[in-house]
Design a protein around this motif. Structure first.
Motif, PDB file in Angstrom:
ATOM      1  N   VAL A 149      47.198  48.897  60.598  1.00  0.00           N
ATOM      2  CA  VAL A 149      47.070  47.937  59.490  1.00  0.00           C
ATOM      3  C   VAL A 149      45.590  47.791  59.149  1.00  0.00           C
ATOM      4  O   VAL A 149      44.778  47.459  60.028  1.00  0.00           O
ATOM      5  N   ASN A 150      45.236  48.078  57.915  1.00  0.00           N
ATOM      6  CA  ASN A 150      43.832  47.981  57.497  1.00  0.00           C
ATOM      7  C   ASN A 150      43.715  47.370  56.107  1.00  0.00           C
ATOM      8  O   ASN A 150      44.676  47.352  55.338  1.00  0.00           O
ATOM      9  N   GLY A 151      42.507  46.903  55.809  1.00  0.00           N
ATOM     10  CA  GLY A 151      42.212  46.404  54.474  1.00  0.00           C
ATOM     11  C   GLY A 151      41.064  47.196  53.871  1.00  0.00           C
ATOM     12  O   GLY A 151      40.218  47.730  54.600  1.00  0.00           O
ATOM     13  N   ILE A 152      41.065  47.286  52.556  1.00  0.00           N
ATOM     14  CA  ILE A 152      39.914  47.870  51.849  1.00  0.00           C
ATOM     15  C   ILE A 152      39.296  46.729  51.054  1.00  0.00           C
ATOM     16  O   ILE A 152      39.997  46.043  50.290  1.00  0.00           O
ATOM     17  N   ALA A 153      38.008  46.500  51.273  1.00  0.00           N
ATOM     18  CA  ALA A 153      37.362  45.298  50.739  1.00  0.00           C
ATOM     19  C   ALA A 153      36.230  45.684  49.790  1.00  0.00           C
ATOM     20  O   ALA A 153      35.082  45.860  50.215  1.00  0.00           O
ATOM     21  N   PRO A 154      36.556  45.821  48.493  1.00  0.00           N
ATOM     22  CA  PRO A 154      35.506  46.210  47.553  1.00  0.00           C
ATOM     23  C   PRO A 154      34.754  45.007  46.979  1.00  0.00           C
ATOM     24  O   PRO A 154      35.299  43.912  46.874  1.00  0.00           O
ATOM     25  N   ALA A 155      33.529  45.267  46.581  1.00  0.00           N
ATOM     26  CA  ALA A 155      32.842  44.351  45.676  1.00  0.00           C
ATOM     27  C   ALA A 155      33.461  44.578  44.292  1.00  0.00           C
ATOM     28  O   ALA A 155      34.429  45.333  44.150  1.00  0.00           O
ATOM     29  N   ALA A 156      32.912  43.947  43.278  1.00  0.00           N
ATOM     30  CA  ALA A 156      33.461  44.084  41.931  1.00  0.00           C
ATOM     31  C   ALA A 156      33.553  45.560  41.529  1.00  0.00           C
ATOM     32  O   ALA A 156      32.620  46.330  41.724  1.00  0.00           O
ATOM     33  N   ILE A 157      34.734  45.944  41.012  1.00  0.00           N
ATOM     34  CA  ILE A 157      34.947  47.281  40.448  1.00  0.00           C
ATOM     35  C   ILE A 157      35.289  47.070  38.977  1.00  0.00           C
ATOM     36  O   ILE A 157      35.979  46.100  38.635  1.00  0.00           O
ATOM     37  N   GLU A 158      34.840  47.977  38.117  1.00  0.00           N
ATOM     38  CA  GLU A 158      35.058  47.762  36.683  1.00  0.00           C
ATOM     39  C   GLU A 158      36.534  47.898  36.318  1.00  0.00           C
ATOM     40  O   GLU A 158      37.078  49.003  36.253  1.00  0.00           O
ATOM     41  N   THR A 159      37.190  46.771  36.122  1.00  0.00           N
ATOM     42  CA  THR A 159      38.596  46.705  35.687  1.00  0.00           C
ATOM     43  C   THR A 159      38.746  45.443  34.847  1.00  0.00           C
ATOM     44  O   THR A 159      37.870  44.576  34.864  1.00  0.00           O
ATOM     45  N   PRO A 160      39.888  45.277  34.153  1.00  0.00           N
ATOM     46  CA  PRO A 160      40.132  44.023  33.418  1.00  0.00           C
ATOM     47  C   PRO A 160      40.053  42.804  34.332  1.00  0.00           C
ATOM     48  O   PRO A 160      39.718  41.705  33.916  1.00  0.00           O
ATOM     49  N   PHE A 161      40.379  43.028  35.611  1.00  0.00           N
ATOM     50  CA  PHE A 161      40.278  41.976  36.621  1.00  0.00           C
ATOM     51  C   PHE A 161      38.857  41.406  36.644  1.00  0.00           C
ATOM     52  O   PHE A 161      38.642  40.197  36.687  1.00  0.00           O
ATOM     53  N   LEU A 162      37.877  42.314  36.576  1.00  0.00           N
ATOM     54  CA  LEU A 162      36.466  41.891  36.601  1.00  0.00           C
ATOM     55  C   LEU A 162      36.094  41.230  35.277  1.00  0.00           C
ATOM     56  O   LEU A 162      35.371  40.224  35.267  1.00  0.00           O
ATOM     57  N   TYR A 163      36.614  41.771  34.165  1.00  0.00           N
ATOM     58  CA  TYR A 163      36.257  41.193  32.856  1.00  0.00           C
ATOM     59  C   TYR A 163      36.664  39.725  32.779  1.00  0.00           C
ATOM     60  O   TYR A 163      36.008  38.929  32.107  1.00  0.00           O
ATOM     61  N   SER A 164      37.766  39.381  33.464  1.00  0.00           N
ATOM     62  CA  SER A 164      38.209  37.985  33.410  1.00  0.00           C
ATOM     63  C   SER A 164      37.145  37.067  34.012  1.00  0.00           C
ATOM     64  O   SER A 164      37.004  35.919  33.602  1.00  0.00           O
ATOM     65  N   ALA A 165      36.377  37.588  34.975  1.00  0.00           N
ATOM     66  CA  ALA A 165      35.287  36.787  35.554  1.00  0.00           C
ATOM     67  C   ALA A 165      34.181  36.581  34.527  1.00  0.00           C
ATOM     68  O   ALA A 165      33.568  35.510  34.469  1.00  0.00           O
ATOM     69  N   PHE A 166      33.940  37.610  33.705  1.00  0.00           N
ATOM     70  CA  PHE A 166      32.890  37.483  32.688  1.00  0.00           C
ATOM     71  C   PHE A 166      33.277  36.425  31.642  1.00  0.00           C
ATOM     72  O   PHE A 166      32.436  35.672  31.181  1.00  0.00           O
ATOM     73  N   GLU A 167      34.591  36.429  31.298  1.00  0.00           N
ATOM     74  CA  GLU A 167      35.041  35.431  30.315  1.00  0.00           C
ATOM     75  C   GLU A 167      34.757  34.029  30.836  1.00  0.00           C
ATOM     76  O   GLU A 167      34.268  33.171  30.105  1.00  0.00           O
ATOM     77  N   GLY A 168      35.043  33.830  32.147  1.00  0.00           N
ATOM     78  CA  GLY A 168      34.796  32.515  32.748  1.00  0.00           C
ATOM     79  C   GLY A 168      33.332  32.141  32.668  1.00  0.00           C
ATOM     80  O   GLY A 168      32.972  30.981  32.469  1.00  0.00           O
ATOM     81  N   ALA A 169      32.453  33.157  32.830  1.00  0.00           N
ATOM     82  CA  ALA A 169      31.010  32.890  32.816  1.00  0.00           C
ATOM     83  C   ALA A 169      30.434  32.970  31.404  1.00  0.00           C
ATOM     84  O   ALA A 169      29.229  32.779  31.217  1.00  0.00           O
ATOM     85  N   GLN A 170      31.302  33.282  30.414  1.00  0.00           N
ATOM     86  CA  GLN A 170      30.904  33.365  29.002  1.00  0.00           C
ATOM     87  C   GLN A 170      29.753  34.340  28.770  1.00  0.00           C
ATOM     88  O   GLN A 170      28.751  34.003  28.126  1.00  0.00           O
ATOM     89  N   VAL A 171      29.883  35.549  29.333  1.00  0.00           N
ATOM     90  CA  VAL A 171      28.914  36.613  29.069  1.00  0.00           C
ATOM     91  C   VAL A 171      29.671  37.822  28.528  1.00  0.00           C
ATOM     92  O   VAL A 171      30.878  37.965  28.753  1.00  0.00           O
ATOM     93  N   SER A 172      28.944  38.700  27.790  1.00  0.00           N
ATOM     94  CA  SER A 172      29.593  39.882  27.235  1.00  0.00           C
ATOM     95  C   SER A 172      29.908  40.867  28.354  1.00  0.00           C
ATOM     96  O   SER A 172      29.344  40.788  29.450  1.00  0.00           O
ATOM     97  N   LYS A 173      30.788  41.837  28.016  1.00  0.00           N
ATOM     98  CA  LYS A 173      31.192  42.827  29.019  1.00  0.00           C
ATOM     99  C   LYS A 173      29.978  43.613  29.524  1.00  0.00           C
ATOM    100  O   LYS A 173      29.768  43.759  30.737  1.00  0.00           O
ATOM    101  N   SER A 174      29.156  44.116  28.582  1.00  0.00           N
ATOM    102  CA  SER A 174      28.033  44.964  29.004  1.00  0.00           C
ATOM    103  C   SER A 174      27.002  44.153  29.808  1.00  0.00           C
ATOM    104  O   SER A 174      26.492  44.621  30.826  1.00  0.00           O
ATOM    105  N   GLU A 175      26.765  42.923  29.372  1.00  0.00           N
ATOM    106  CA  GLU A 175      25.821  42.068  30.103  1.00  0.00           C
ATOM    107  C   GLU A 175      26.353  41.764  31.507  1.00  0.00           C
ATOM    108  O   GLU A 175      25.629  41.838  32.503  1.00  0.00           O
TER     109      GLU A 175
END
Ligand SMILES: NC(=O)c1ccc[n+]([C@@H]2O[C@H](COP(=O)([O-])OP(=O)(O)OC[C@H]3O[C@@H](n4cnc5c(N)ncnc54)[C@H](O)[C@@H]3O)[C@@H](O)[C@H]2O)c1
Length: 257
Positions: free
Chosen positions: A174-200
């Motif tokens: 039993v193992n886990g894979i623990a990534p930092a942010a990877i570019e996916t829509p999942f990550l973009y939702s964090a940008f929306e919360g922080a009110q910054v553009s995708k590229s920024e």
């Protein structure tokens, strides 16, 4: 090799599906959403080694059916099961609604427990099987404005460690894979919360990591495939971090993702 991936139509799930299919595996993709056109294109590419099963991992009965349908499709037990479905949630802790909290708990915590509990009897039919969880940098590190998501990913780390001990003598790793942010829509939702553009947001997230770039979907998938190979036979109870150095210590820049 017979592989089941939950959240299989998401970016990381699909990345892993391609990698396992290219390695010759048969793959069941389970997801709450459906995408017939994408599935048709995948079937054109990989033939009948691929099957989609509709499954909401927060429903125990649907997780049970996923295992049953997978065993029928494979005509064999499951060798590798990747518990990957997850929902993001960011924002101020005091402003989270009960509904938002419940969704994170239902999908990320209960869903992971239900997937594991329903899959393990099938995995134990082989002496050398693998249960993997998609964890996160937030499985070991706290994060401001991500308390509820972080709590859910810490819970999954607890499952990885405890289940690895409970089933080691029966041949299940039993193992886990623990990534930092990877570019996916999942990550973009964090940008929306922080009110910054995708590229920024992407630039700031990359600069916050010691290596100066985000880990990729392909790296995540390659790690998942590696964990299923004989070379990883002694790796169990571990969170494999793909974080471009983020967990090594303090790095001065602040990330958004
Ligand atoms: N992208 C990142 O930056 C990142 C970083 C660390 C960890 N993760 C984790 O990676 C996993 C996959 O995320 P992703 O980046 O591919 O995001 P994604 O949104 O592309 O994929 C998530 C998938 O899970 C599915 N899903 C959601 N709720 C479900 C449910 N109840 N039952 C079944 N399926 C459900 C979605 O339909 C979607 O296809 C998640 O567990 C996430 O926490 C992502």
């Amino acid at each position: 090799m017979n592989v089941v991936i939950t959240g299989g139509l998401g970016v990381l799930g699909l990345g892993c599906a391609h990698a396992f299919l290219k390695a010759g595996a048969r793959v069941v993709l389970a997801d709450i959403q459906n995408n017939p056109e994408l599935l048709q294109a995948l079937t054109m590419e990989y033939g009948q080694r691929l099957r989609f099963v509709s499954c909401d991992v927060s429903q125990f009965e649907e997780c049970t059916q996923l295992v049953q349908k997978s065993e029928v499709f494979f005509n064999a037990p499951i060798d590798v099961y990747l518990v990957n479905a997850g929902v993001p949630f960011g924002g101020e802790f005091l402003k989270a609604s009960q509904e938002q909290i419940q969704r994170v708990v239902d999908v990320n915590i209960l869903g992971s427990i239900y997937c594991a509990q329903t899959a393990i009897p099938s995995l134990l039919k082989n002496r050398n099987s693998l249960l993997m969880f998609t964890c996160s940098l937030q499985s070991t590190l706290g994060r401001s404005q991500r308390s509820i998501y972080t709590a859910s990913k810490h819970a999954i780390a607890g499952l990885v460690k405890s289940l690895s001990l409970e089933f080691a003598r029966q041949g299940l790793r039993v193992n886990g894979i623990a990534p930092a942010a990877i570019e996916t829509p999942f990550l973009y939702s964090a940008f929306e919360g922080a009110q910054v553009s995708k590229s920024e947001g992407l630039q700031t997230a990359a600069e916050s990591l010691p290596l100066g770039r985000l880990p990729t979907v392909e790296e995540f998938a390659a790690t998942a495939v590696f964990l299923s190979t004989p070379g990883a036979a002694s790796i169990t109870g571990q969170l494999i971090t793909l974080d471009a150095g983020a967990s090594a210590g303090v790095f001065p820049k602040q990330a958004l993702g």
